[in-house]
Design a protein around this motif. Structure first.
Motif, PDB file in Angstrom:
ATOM      1  N   VAL A  75       0.865  -1.182   0.000  1.00 20.63           N
ATOM      2  CA  VAL A  75       0.000   0.000   0.000  1.00 20.63           C
ATOM      3  C   VAL A  75       0.898   1.226   0.000  1.00 20.63           C
ATOM      4  O   VAL A  75       1.780   1.372   0.870  1.00 20.63           O
ATOM      5  CB  VAL A  75      -0.943   0.007   1.216  1.00 20.63           C
ATOM      6  CG1 VAL A  75      -1.758   1.295   1.224  1.00 20.63           C
ATOM      7  CG2 VAL A  75      -1.856  -1.221   1.190  1.00 20.63           C
ATOM      8  N   THR A  76       0.662   2.098  -0.990  1.00 21.17           N
ATOM      9  CA  THR A  76       1.426   3.338  -1.108  1.00 21.17           C
ATOM     10  C   THR A  76       0.549   4.504  -0.715  1.00 21.17           C
ATOM     11  O   THR A  76      -0.532   4.682  -1.288  1.00 21.17           O
ATOM     12  CB  THR A  76       1.947   3.524  -2.539  1.00 21.17           C
ATOM     13  OG1 THR A  76       2.753   2.394  -2.885  1.00 21.17           O
ATOM     14  CG2 THR A  76       2.766   4.794  -2.653  1.00 21.17           C
ATOM     15  N   SER A  77       1.016   5.279   0.275  1.00 23.22           N
ATOM     16  CA  SER A  77       0.242   6.425   0.758  1.00 23.22           C
ATOM     17  C   SER A  77       1.198   7.481   1.294  1.00 23.22           C
ATOM     18  O   SER A  77       2.110   7.164   2.073  1.00 23.22           O
ATOM     19  CB  SER A  77      -0.735   5.988   1.860  1.00 23.22           C
ATOM     20  OG  SER A  77      -1.445   7.096   2.353  1.00 23.22           O
ATOM     21  N   THR A  81       5.709   3.339   0.977  1.00 21.56           N
ATOM     22  CA  THR A  81       5.118   2.063   0.562  1.00 21.56           C
ATOM     23  C   THR A  81       5.417   1.011   1.623  1.00 21.56           C
ATOM     24  O   THR A  81       6.558   0.863   2.057  1.00 21.56           O
ATOM     25  CB  THR A  81       5.686   1.605  -0.785  1.00 21.56           C
ATOM     26  OG1 THR A  81       5.380   2.593  -1.772  1.00 21.56           O
ATOM     27  CG2 THR A  81       5.085   0.267  -1.198  1.00 21.56           C
ATOM     28  N   TRP A  94      -5.533   0.189   3.281  1.00 22.79           N
ATOM     29  CA  TRP A  94      -5.905   0.829   1.997  1.00 22.79           C
ATOM     30  C   TRP A  94      -6.910   1.943   2.297  1.00 22.79           C
ATOM     31  O   TRP A  94      -8.095   1.705   2.425  1.00 22.79           O
ATOM     32  CB  TRP A  94      -6.497  -0.238   1.078  1.00 22.79           C
ATOM     33  CG  TRP A  94      -6.611   0.169  -0.354  1.00 22.79           C
ATOM     34  CD1 TRP A  94      -5.981   1.171  -0.978  1.00 22.79           C
ATOM     35  CD2 TRP A  94      -7.433  -0.475  -1.332  1.00 22.79           C
ATOM     36  NE1 TRP A  94      -6.323   1.220  -2.294  1.00 22.79           N
ATOM     37  CE2 TRP A  94      -7.217   0.200  -2.545  1.00 22.79           C
ATOM     38  CE3 TRP A  94      -8.295  -1.562  -1.316  1.00 22.79           C
ATOM     39  CZ2 TRP A  94      -7.856  -0.166  -3.719  1.00 22.79           C
ATOM     40  CZ3 TRP A  94      -8.927  -1.936  -2.483  1.00 22.79           C
ATOM     41  CH2 TRP A  94      -8.718  -1.239  -3.682  1.00 22.79           C
ATOM     42  N   GLU A  97      -7.113   7.970  -0.998  1.00 25.04           N
ATOM     43  CA  GLU A  97      -6.041   8.427  -1.890  1.00 25.04           C
ATOM     44  C   GLU A  97      -4.806   7.528  -1.850  1.00 25.04           C
ATOM     45  O   GLU A  97      -3.714   7.957  -2.201  1.00 25.04           O
ATOM     46  CB  GLU A  97      -5.622   9.874  -1.542  1.00 25.04           C
ATOM     47  CG  GLU A  97      -6.746  10.883  -1.625  1.00 25.04           C
ATOM     48  CD  GLU A  97      -7.332  10.980  -3.017  1.00 25.04           C
ATOM     49  OE1 GLU A  97      -6.606  10.718  -3.990  1.00 25.04           O
ATOM     50  OE2 GLU A  97      -8.525  11.324  -3.140  1.00 25.04           O
ATOM     51  N   SER A  98      -4.927   6.285  -1.414  1.00 24.83           N
ATOM     52  CA  SER A  98      -3.802   5.357  -1.396  1.00 24.83           C
ATOM     53  C   SER A  98      -3.932   4.372  -2.559  1.00 24.83           C
ATOM     54  O   SER A  98      -5.007   4.230  -3.153  1.00 24.83           O
ATOM     55  CB  SER A  98      -3.743   4.598  -0.078  1.00 24.83           C
ATOM     56  OG  SER A  98      -4.905   3.793   0.081  1.00 24.83           O
ATOM     57  N   THR A  99      -2.823   3.692  -2.833  1.00 27.50           N
ATOM     58  CA  THR A  99      -2.802   2.721  -3.929  1.00 27.50           C
ATOM     59  C   THR A  99      -2.396   1.364  -3.377  1.00 27.50           C
ATOM     60  O   THR A  99      -1.349   1.237  -2.735  1.00 27.50           O
ATOM     61  CB  THR A  99      -1.817   3.144  -5.022  1.00 27.50           C
ATOM     62  OG1 THR A  99      -2.228   4.397  -5.556  1.00 27.50           O
ATOM     63  CG2 THR A  99      -1.759   2.106  -6.138  1.00 27.50           C
ATOM     64  N   CYS A 117      -9.698   5.510  -3.989  1.00 32.03           N
ATOM     65  CA  CYS A 117      -8.415   4.847  -3.947  1.00 32.03           C
ATOM     66  C   CYS A 117      -8.148   4.167  -5.283  1.00 32.03           C
ATOM     67  O   CYS A 117      -9.002   4.169  -6.174  1.00 32.03           O
ATOM     68  CB  CYS A 117      -8.350   3.844  -2.802  1.00 32.03           C
ATOM     69  SG  CYS A 117      -9.689   2.620  -2.855  1.00 32.03           S
TER      70      CYS A 117
END
Length: 761
Positions: A75-77, A81, A94, A97-99, A117
Motif C-alpha cells: 500500500v502506497t500512501s 510504501t 488501503w 487516496e492510497s494505492t 483509492c
C-alpha cells in the motif's frame, strides 16, 4: 518320453520361482532409491526455479526482483510504501487516496471499498472466492495495471458499484466473472462507471449484461478500452443499459452474444447514447427500432440483421437510428381450430395465419412490424367447399410489399336445428302418403356458420331454395295417416339429427281402385317354394284396404318355370266407417327369373354355379369353359400350382357382356382331386400377371363375386414347395458339417496317432 516331459516342466517352474524371489528382494530398495532421487530433484528444482526467475527478471531490466514469499500486496500512501504478508492487512491499510498494489496472485472474499483509492493489478490476478470480488459503496475506485508485461486480471465475481459510488477502469482485464446480471461490472441506481482503457471480456451473466449492467439512474462513460467476448443468457451480452451512456474515442463494444445471438450494447426503452467522435466499433440493439444516438461516429453497427443503422456512420454530427431492413419476401400458412365456411369473411382468417418474413439481408423480419391483408385470387369471387387459395399481401415497416399465398380447407356448414311451418291447403285422406303434405311444408335450418337457410327434400331442391350449392342438408317426413279417423294427426319432420312436429288434419276418403298403384313384380325366383305377395304388386295401399292376388289358372304358391304370367289383384276395405271402395280387380304382370345358372365340367370334378344377385335376365347365356389345355400354366405365388383354368363369360343373344353393374356370385364345388387340397383362386390378367381372388370356403364350395365376367381363372393348390426347400437346406447343412469334420480329422491325424497308446507287438 513321459519322464523327459516331467523334467522339463519341473525345471521351468523352478526358474519362475527364482525370478519371483529376486523381484521381491530388490523392489523395496528400488522404490526407496526412486523416492530419494525424486526428493532431491524437487528440492534442486526449487532452487533452480528461483535462480532462473532472478535471471529472467534481470534480463528484462523493467521489473524489480520478485517479492519475498511472505508479502502479497503493498500500500502506497503519502510517498511511502509498506508491504503486507496477507491481503486482509493490506485492505485495512488501503485508505483514502492510497494505492494497493498486488505482489502476487490473490484469492479473497468480497472486498468493500468506501473511499477514493486505486487498485494496481501489477500483472497479477485478484480473484473473488464468492459473490462480488469488489464492492464500491462510496468514493471512487480506480483499477489499473502498471506492469509492463500486462495481463493483470480481476476475476471471480466482478465489480459492483452501489449508489453514490464510482468506478474507473484504466487498465487490466475484468474477466472470467459470473453473476446473474452485470457479470463484469454491475452499476446500481446512482452509481457511475467510467472506462478509459482496459478490457472487459470472457464474463458470463445468467440474466442481462454479460460485461456491464447499468440500472436506471446510473451512468456509463467509455472513452477507450474494449468490451468483447462476453455472454448473457437474455439480453445485453456486452452492455445492458437502462442508465445513461456516453461513448467517444476508440471505445469498442463488439463480439458479445446474448441468448446465443449477437448482442453487444442493448438500450432499454427510450434510452439513447451520447456520442462524441466515436471511432471504435459498437454494436447496438434495442427492443424496437428508432433513434439510439446523436453525435459523430464511424463504427456503429446493428446487432440484429433485421435492422440497419441509418444514416451510415458519418463524420458530421447526425442522429443515428435503427431501421428495419426492407422486407424482401414472406411465407404464410393457415392453422386454425375453428372451421372455415364458405360464408366466413376473409378477415376472420387472420387469427389462424402464421406469418414469417425475410428482409433484404436474408434474415428474419419482425412479424410485429408486418401488416397484411387477405384476398382471393384474381377471378375468384368467394370461398367454396374444398381447398381454397388465399392471397396474402404483406407491407413492411417502410412501405415495401411482398406477396404469397396459402391454402385453406373450407367445409360446408352443418345443420344444428330446424323450424317447420305447415299451411294445409289440400285435403289429406286416410290413405294419403305422408309426402302429400310436402308442398305446403316450409322447413328452415339453422347452421353452425350462424346463417338460417330454407332446406328441401333433396340437395337440388335445397340449392334452389337457398341459392347456395354447398348446402347438402335435406329433410324427411315420418308418419302415417292410414290408421286415423277424422281429426288431427302429428307427423315428424327430420333433418340430420334435428326433429320438429307438424299437425295435419285428416278427412274420410272414398277409395277408387283406379287410384291404387299396381306394379309388375320382377323379384320372383324360379327355384324353391315362394308366395306371390300382394305387396309385390300394390306397395302403396291405404290403411284399411287389403288386396288379394291370384295367378291365371289359380293358386298363389308354387314352383313355376321361368316365364311371364298374368296376375289378378282384388281389393277390399276393413273399415266401412272410414272407407268407401269403388272399382274392380286390377291385373299385373309377373316375371319369373332363374335363381342360378349351372355348368358342370366334362370330367365332373368341378361344378360352376352362378347365383343371381340383382337378377340375371332369361335371355342371358352363361358360358364357362375349361381352357386348361389351351392356355399356358401361369407362374403363381409361392408353391401354388395351377391345376385347372377356366373362363367365364355371358352372352345376350349374340352380344358378349363384359361388365355388370351388379356383381354375380360364383360358387365352385371342390371335389375329386381338389377335395383335400389347400385351394386358391387366381384371376389371370391380360399382361400375363395374376391376382389372388378373395374367396370364402363353405364345405365343398369356394364362393367369390365378380363384375367382370369375360375373364380367365386358375384353380391352384399348394404344391408344398416350402417343405422341399426346408429339406434341401437341412441336407446342405449336413453335407457342409461332414466336410468340415473330415478336414479337421486329416489335419490333426498325426497328433491323434501320437496321443493314442500303441499296441504292443
Amino acid at each position: 518320453m513321459r519322464t523327459e516331459r516331467k523334467r522339463l516342466i519341473i525345471f521351468i517352474l523352478f526358474l519362475a520361482a527364482l525370478a519371483a524371489a529376486l523381484f521381491l528382494l530388490f523392489a523395496p530398495s528400488a522404490q526407496f532409491a526412486a523416492a530419494e532421487e525424486q526428493g532431491e530433484t524437487t528440492e534442486t528444482g526449487g532452487e533452480g526455479s528461483g535462480e532462473s526467475s532472478g535471471e529472467s527478471s534481470g534480463e528484462t531490466g523493467d521489473e524489480p526482483a520478485p517479492p519475498s514469499a511472505q508479502n502479497v500486496a503493498s500500500v502506497t500512501s503519502g510517498g511511502g510504501t509498506v508491504q503486507y504478508p496477507d491481503f486482509s492487512s493490506a485492505l485495512a491499510a488501503w485508505t483514502e487516496e492510497s494505492t494497493l498494489t498486488l505482489l502476487t496472485d490473490v484469492s479473497t472474499e468480497t472486498a468493500e471499498i468506501s473511499v477514493s483509492c486505486t487498485l494496481d493489478l501489477n500483472g497479477y490476478t485478484l480473484e473473488g472466492r464468492s459473490g462480488r470480488t469488489l464492492r464500491v459503496t462510496a468514493g471512487t475506485l480506480t483499477l489499473t495495471d502498471s506492469s509492463s508485461r500486462g495481463g493483470g486480471e480481476l476475476a471471480g465475481g466482478g465489480v459492483r458499484v452501489e449508489g453514490g459510488g464510482a468506478f474507473i477502469l484504466e487498465g487490466g482485464y475484468i474477466t472470467d466473472n459470473t453473476a446473474e446480471d452485470g457479470a463484469g461490472v454491475f452499476v446500481s441506481v446512482g452509481g457511475g462507471f467510467t472506462m478509459t482503457g482496459g478490457t472487459i471480456m470472457g464474463n458470463t451473466a445468467t440474466g442481462t449484461g454479460g460485461g456491464v449492467c447499468l440500472l436506471g439512474g446510473s451512468s456509463f462513460t467509455m472513452t477507450g478500452g474494449r468490451i468483447v467476448d462476453n455472454k448473457a443468457s437474455e439480453i445485453g451480452g456486452g452492455v445492458f443499459a437502462a442508465g445513461s451512456v456516453s461513448l467517444s474515442g476508440g471505445a469498442s463494444i463488439s463480439g458479445n452474444t446474448a441468448g446465443g445471438k449477437t448482442g453487444n450494447l442493448y438500450l432499454a426503452s427510450e434510452k439513447r447514447i451520447s456520442v462524441n467522435s466515436l471511432s471504435g466499433r459498437v454494436g447496438v440493439s434495442s427492443a424496437e427500432g428508432g433513434v439510439f444516438a446523436t453525435g459523430i461516429a464511424s463504427g456503429f453497427f446493428s446487432d440484429s440483421s433485421a435492422y440497419d443503422v441509418s444514416p451510415p456512420n458519418s463524420s458530421s454530427e447526425v442522429t443515428f437510428s435503427l431501421v428495419l431492413s426492407p422486407l424482401s419476401r414472406v411465407t404464410a400458412s393457415f392453422v386454425s381450430s375453428e372451421n372455415v365456411f364458405p360464408t366466413t369473411a376473409l378477415d376472420a382468417l387472420k387469427s389462424g395465419v402464421q406469418l414469417s418474413g425475410i428482409n433484404k439481408n436474408g434474415t428474419e423480419y419482425p412479424v410485429s412490424k408486418i401488416a397484411f391483408e387477405l384476398s382471393l385470387p384474381e377471378g375468384v369471387e368467394r370461398l367454396t367447399v374444398g381447398s381454397n387459395e388465399i392471397v396474402l399481401t404483406a407491407t413492411g415497416d417502410g412501405g415495401e410489399r411482398a406477396e404469397t399465398s396459402f391454402s385453406v380447407e373450407v367445409v360446408a356448414p352443418s345443420l344444428t336445428s330446424i323450424e317447420t311451418e305447415f299451411a294445409q291447403t289440400m285435403t289429406v285422406y286416410f290413405d294419403s302418403p305422408v309426402d302429400t303434405i310436402a308442398p305446403g311444408l316450409t322447413v328452415t335450418g339453422q347452421f353452425n356458420d350462424g346463417i338460417s337457410r330454407p332446406i328441401g327434400r333433396t340437395p337440388e331442391e335445397t340449392q334452389a331454395l337457398s341459392g347456395e350449392d354447398y348446402i347438402t342438408a335435406v329433410y324427411s317426413i315420418e308418419g302415417s295417416f292410414a290408421s286415423h279417423e277424422n281429426g288431427a294427426v302429428t307427423v315428424s319432420v327430420q333433418a340430420g339429427g334435428a326433429l320438429s312436429s307438424v299437425e295435419v288434419h285428416i278427412s274420410k276418403h272414398t277409395v277408387d281402385t283406379a287410384d291404387i298403384l299396381v306394379e309388375d313384380a320382377v323379384e320372383v325366383e324360379r327355384e324353391g317354394a315362394w308366395g306371390v305377395s300382394p305387396e309385390a304388386f300394390t306397395p302403396s295401399l291405404p290403411a284399411g284396404v287389403l288386396s288379394e292376388v291370384s295367378l291365371s289358372g289359380g293358386g298363389t304358391v308354387g314352383n313355376l318355370p321361368a316365364g311371364t304370367y298374368t296376375v289378378e289383384i282384388a281389393f277390399y276395405v276393413t273399415d266401412e266407417n272410414n272407407y268407401e271402395l269403388v272399382g274392380g280387380p286390377r291385373t299385373a304382370t309377373l316375371t319369373v327369373y332363374y335363381a342360378s345358372l349351372t355348368v358342370t365340367s366334362e370330367d365332373g370334378s368341378v361344378t360352376y354355379t352362378v347365383e343371381r344377385e340383382g337378377g340375371i335376365p332369361l335371355s342371358w347365356e352363361l358360358l364357362i369353359e375349361d381352357v386348361t389345355d389351351s392356355v399356358a400354366a401361369p407362374k403363381l405365388d409361392g408353391g401354388m400350382e395351377a391345376r385347372q383354368i377356366f373362363s367365364v363369360s355371358l352372352r345376350d343373344g349374340g352380344r358378349i357382356i363384359t361388365e355388370l353393374d351388379t356383381p354375380i356370385t360364383v360358387r365352385i364345388r371342390i371335389d375329386g382331386f381338389f377335395s383335400n387340397k389347400n385351394v386358391t383362386l387366381y384371376r389371370l390378367a391380360e399382361d400375363g400377371g395374376h391376382i389372388a381372388v378373395e374367396t370364402t370356403r363353405e364345405g365343398d364350395y369356394l364362393i367369390f363375386s365378380i363384375t367382370s365376367v369375360q375373364t380367365q381363372y386358375a384353380v391352384a393348390y399348394d404344391a408344398g414347395f416350402g417343405v422341399y426347400l426346408a429339406l434341401t437346406i437341412v441336407f446342405g447343412v449336413l453335407c457342409v458339417g461332414g466336410a468340415v469334420l473330415l478336414v479337421w480329422y486329416f489335419k490333426h491325424k498325426k497328433k491323434l496317432d501320437m496321443t493314442l497308446p500303441k499296441q504292443e507287438e
